[in-house]
Motif scaffolding. Sequence first.
Motif, PDB file in Angstrom:
ATOM      1  N   UNK A  34       0.832  -1.208   0.000  1.00  0.00           N
ATOM      2  CA  UNK A  34       0.000   0.000   0.000  1.00  0.00           C
ATOM      3  C   UNK A  34       0.867   1.258   0.000  1.00  0.00           C
ATOM      4  N   UNK A  37       2.203   1.796  -3.475  1.00  0.00           N
ATOM      5  CA  UNK A  37       1.205   2.314  -4.400  1.00  0.00           C
ATOM      6  C   UNK A  37       1.011   3.820  -4.216  1.00  0.00           C
ATOM      7  N   UNK A  41       3.021   7.490  -6.564  1.00  0.00           N
ATOM      8  CA  UNK A  41       2.325   8.556  -7.286  1.00  0.00           C
ATOM      9  C   UNK A  41       3.131   9.847  -7.304  1.00  0.00           C
ATOM     10  N   UNK A  83      -4.950  10.418   3.750  1.00  0.00           N
ATOM     11  CA  UNK A  83      -5.225   9.168   4.458  1.00  0.00           C
ATOM     12  C   UNK A  83      -4.744   7.901   3.751  1.00  0.00           C
ATOM     13  N   UNK A  86      -7.606   4.720   6.335  1.00  0.00           N
ATOM     14  CA  UNK A  86      -8.406   5.621   7.160  1.00  0.00           C
ATOM     15  C   UNK A  86      -7.622   6.387   8.223  1.00  0.00           C
TER      16      UNK A  86
ATOM     17  N   UNK B 355      -1.264  13.508  -8.674  1.00  0.00           N
ATOM     18  CA  UNK B 355      -1.631  13.483  -7.259  1.00  0.00           C
ATOM     19  C   UNK B 355      -1.822  14.896  -6.698  1.00  0.00           C
ATOM     20  N   UNK B 359      -4.885  15.822  -4.232  1.00  0.00           N
ATOM     21  CA  UNK B 359      -4.734  16.350  -2.880  1.00  0.00           C
ATOM     22  C   UNK B 359      -5.364  17.738  -2.765  1.00  0.00           C
ATOM     23  N   UNK B 362      -9.045  17.136  -2.142  1.00  0.00           N
ATOM     24  CA  UNK B 362      -9.277  16.758  -0.740  1.00  0.00           C
ATOM     25  C   UNK B 362      -9.309  18.003   0.142  1.00  0.00           C
ATOM     26  N   UNK B 400      -7.603   6.415 -11.717  1.00  0.00           N
ATOM     27  CA  UNK B 400      -6.545   6.497 -10.728  1.00  0.00           C
ATOM     28  C   UNK B 400      -6.873   7.569  -9.667  1.00  0.00           C
ATOM     29  N   UNK B 403      -9.862   6.331  -7.360  1.00  0.00           N
ATOM     30  CA  UNK B 403      -9.436   5.384  -6.324  1.00  0.00           C
ATOM     31  C   UNK B 403      -8.736   6.124  -5.184  1.00  0.00           C
ATOM     32  N   UNK B 404      -7.876   7.055  -5.551  1.00  0.00           N
ATOM     33  CA  UNK B 404      -7.159   7.846  -4.554  1.00  0.00           C
ATOM     34  C   UNK B 404      -8.142   8.635  -3.690  1.00  0.00           C
ATOM     35  N   UNK B 407     -10.153   6.399  -1.355  1.00  0.00           N
ATOM     36  CA  UNK B 407      -9.269   5.950  -0.281  1.00  0.00           C
ATOM     37  C   UNK B 407      -9.277   6.934   0.895  1.00  0.00           C
ATOM     38  N   UNK B 408      -9.546   8.192   0.592  1.00  0.00           N
ATOM     39  CA  UNK B 408      -9.607   9.190   1.644  1.00  0.00           C
ATOM     40  C   UNK B 408     -11.012   9.343   2.233  1.00  0.00           C
ATOM     41  N   UNK B 410     -13.103   6.452   2.947  1.00  0.00           N
ATOM     42  CA  UNK B 410     -13.514   5.099   3.336  1.00  0.00           C
ATOM     43  C   UNK B 410     -14.185   4.312   2.205  1.00  0.00           C
ATOM     44  N   UNK B 440      -7.075  -0.205  -8.590  1.00  0.00           N
ATOM     45  CA  UNK B 440      -6.288   0.809  -7.857  1.00  0.00           C
ATOM     46  C   UNK B 440      -6.760   0.894  -6.405  1.00  0.00           C
ATOM     47  N   UNK B 443      -5.128  -1.869  -4.495  1.00  0.00           N
ATOM     48  CA  UNK B 443      -3.730  -1.611  -4.159  1.00  0.00           C
ATOM     49  C   UNK B 443      -3.594  -0.703  -2.941  1.00  0.00           C
ATOM     50  N   UNK B 444      -4.593   0.163  -2.754  1.00  0.00           N
ATOM     51  CA  UNK B 444      -4.532   1.076  -1.607  1.00  0.00           C
ATOM     52  C   UNK B 444      -5.203   0.482  -0.382  1.00  0.00           C
ATOM     53  N   UNK B 445      -5.884  -0.668  -0.577  1.00  0.00           N
ATOM     54  CA  UNK B 445      -6.656  -1.234   0.516  1.00  0.00           C
ATOM     55  C   UNK B 445      -6.491  -2.758   0.507  1.00  0.00           C
ATOM     56  N   UNK B 449     -12.427  -5.685   1.764  1.00  0.00           N
ATOM     57  CA  UNK B 449     -13.095  -4.417   1.982  1.00  0.00           C
ATOM     58  C   UNK B 449     -13.968  -4.042   0.771  1.00  0.00           C
TER      59      UNK B 449
END
Lengths: 102, 771
Positions: A34, A37, A41, A83, A86, B355, B359, B362, B400, B403-404, B407-408, B410, B440, B443-445, B449
């Motif tokens: 993780x 990944x 980026x 995050x 989470x 990214x 960000x 976010x 991409x 997914x990012x 991920x922020x 939940x 993707x 990969x982050x999780x 889930x």
Amino acid sequence: PLFSAGSRAEQEKLLKLSSTLYIGNLSFYTTEEQIYELFSRCGDVKRVVMGLDRFKKNPMWFFVLYYSRKDAENAMRYVNGTRLDDRIIRTDWDAGFIEGRQ
Amino acid sequence: KRRRVRSEPRDIEDRLESLITRVGEKSTSSLESNLEGLAGVLEADLPSYRSKILRILSDCVTRMPEKTTIYTTLVGLLNARNYNFGGEFVELLVKNFKEYLKNCQFDEARSTLRFLADLVNCNVISIGSLMNLIESMVEVTQEDSIPQVRSDWFVYAVLSCLPWVGRELYEKKDIELDGLMRKIETYVSKRQKVHHSALRVWQSDIPHPQEEYLDCLWAQIVKLQGDKWIERHIIRPYLAFDGVLCEALQHNIPQLTIPPHHDECTYPFPFVVFRFFDYTDCPEGPILPGAHSIERFLIEEHLHRIIDQNYEDRKACAGALLSFPGKHKLPIEYMITEVIFSQLFTLPVPKYLEIFHGSLILELCRVQPSTMPQALAQAVEMLYDRLDTMNVDCIDRFASWFAYHLNNFQFRWSWDDWKPAANLDPLHPKTKFMQNALQKCLRLSYQQRLVELLPEELSHVIPKLPTPYYKYSSEGAGSLPGTMVAHQLASAIKEKCTPEEALLLIKDLPNPLHDDDVEPTHNPLKIEVFVQTLLNLASKSFSHCFAAIAKFHYVFRMLASSEEAQICILRSMFELWKNHQQMMCVFIDKLLKTQILECSAVANWVFSKEMAPEFTKGYVWEILHLTIKKMIRHVEKMQTELSEARVRLQKAEEDDEDSGDDSDKDIPTEEMIERKEERYDTAQSDLKNLFLIIFQRFIMILTEHIAQCEAEGKNFKNFWFKWTTGRLLSVFFQHHEQVFKYIGTLESLLFTSDIDQNILSIFQQFCALKS
């Protein structure tokens, strides 16, 4: 956090040149994959090093080593404070990972 | 005491800089009174700090173009008080403008032109001399044998300064202005637009036309002309100083020759205006300016500027965007969202890291939780609905980012809305987008889930568990050739055998390629047994895998003796890790870096028959692009090493002449430099060769596809065709700087007139970026 020797000025100089980040505040279950990944980026990751808790064998922190300083700077800008699993990631400069130092 | 005296001028200079650069920021008193006060301060300091003040102001022209009218007013006030200073400043601007044009600094040139134009409104510059300047710029369209991108830029620069000075020209130079508009109209109507199609995020114009940038700006300016050149966005502080400014004397911009075109000039690429919102999308708030209103152009340009200024600090960037001047009259969240996505989806490549946009979004959601997420959710719905005709690279960027973003949050999303996609073709962009995005997310999780979050109906797009498939332990493995040896090898590796011992164990495996006449270059069975057994034992994590590669590097080297053998390694790896896309990517990356694999082997493997079922999956292209990037970086490294060695040698020779001192041990010999030259040349031709292989394979499979469909009486423009041509375009786009170097070779060797027009046109569209 793992400084072993050297003067303060020397450490600061190392920090300014470093392409290594210390990653903290992660969940126990976060994996190297993780981290890879997310941090890829921001650029080409050279290595991810996991620090294990001595007794429970859970990951406590990670080091992310980039090939270039610029990529590490971008990770400080764009990944720090967002995050993963989470939890809010904290990234900080490290003077450079040295095998066996921890 | 002495120290204080010495440091004082420096203090004042710093204070001046801070006063000038900060005027116009939030303040307790009005902008007008701040400007008047500042003009007074600067006038008093002019005798001692003239050149410093000139320099600071001219920096503001290019570094803060969003504050143009604030600084033109300031210059206007200074000119009214001190005519000579005004003259000097105009002279400096014109000198800078010429330099910018000469050095191809087109953004700076455009800001400077706008500043000059607005100085007309402040009575600093005579309207006639400005008209001469912009007329001479439009004359560039008459130049012979220049690339279109050159004349485009000059017309764009002129058009984009008209919102500032159009009204003044209309009142005082209406005949000339009409003439200028006619000339531009003729030019705009005659332009080539081969690039338009390739640069569009969507091929469809429904619901919103994706306009070519100059066509769009032209339509906006024509509408402004229809409105008698009155716009409603630009803040014009000089209007409050009319009494003072109209007394002032004006200066003339001297006649200026536009620097001619030469081969080293690089002009900005053309672009397509990204559009996906209109006023019906934001019904509750203030009205969104229409696509052809000049306000839309001005506000978007301003928002882009804010991003350019703050992209290194996402918090500051979000803050500056959300405190946009005049935001109460605008659905600003929608406009910000549209601008951010227009940057993320920019073709050929986005200006900033992907990214960064993620960000920033976010941060915007955090600061403005009541309005931003809604605009954003609406945007995602629209992007999803319009996937059918979306550019393939943009689909990747969308997946991409999505997914990012999830991920922020939940991974919460109204997944149920996407259930209808369950019945779509497996190659449909919506299915592919979801698969890609969920890969993707995985990969982050982790897989469980996703299984818990998604509705049953969408289970077919959820990635499989990324576990290895080791064929030598599967049912019926006993009858496979090599199973015995595989098990022996596994126990040997567990007992920490050496690479030599491992090689010895697989030494006697029979070669399925064996033929009595020719000795085969490699043994596929050896490779398969070794690669699968080692990787299966090391499949616990990336670290285990990397450690295994490092320890058995020697064995890999021995086995990877030819390109065929390298492809065998890739095949064996694929069989084991078919369901672990991320592992395949990092494994190949590692093998390239440790020089076990050559880039050309990876390229040929991607296009091989066995990979055909995987061909439309995102990770395959991730692998191809990382391979190309690796090769490009290698060439750059060889080039740096060579030029550094040359500099060292030259320096040593010069030192030698001076002193005869030979203390530097790092002086390279002529021979060493020759070797470096050779290495650099080899790297360069390897890179060129890599691109040739890739393009040739593209042409081959696309040609085959067309021929086969035609033979079967089917339409060849199906989903597979869309994905594959999209991938071809993205190889051009993602590496455009390199590929442009081979344009000549590609044109004469591969993209010739005898290949299918549907393939050739992609190449032609790419070439149009610079023609």
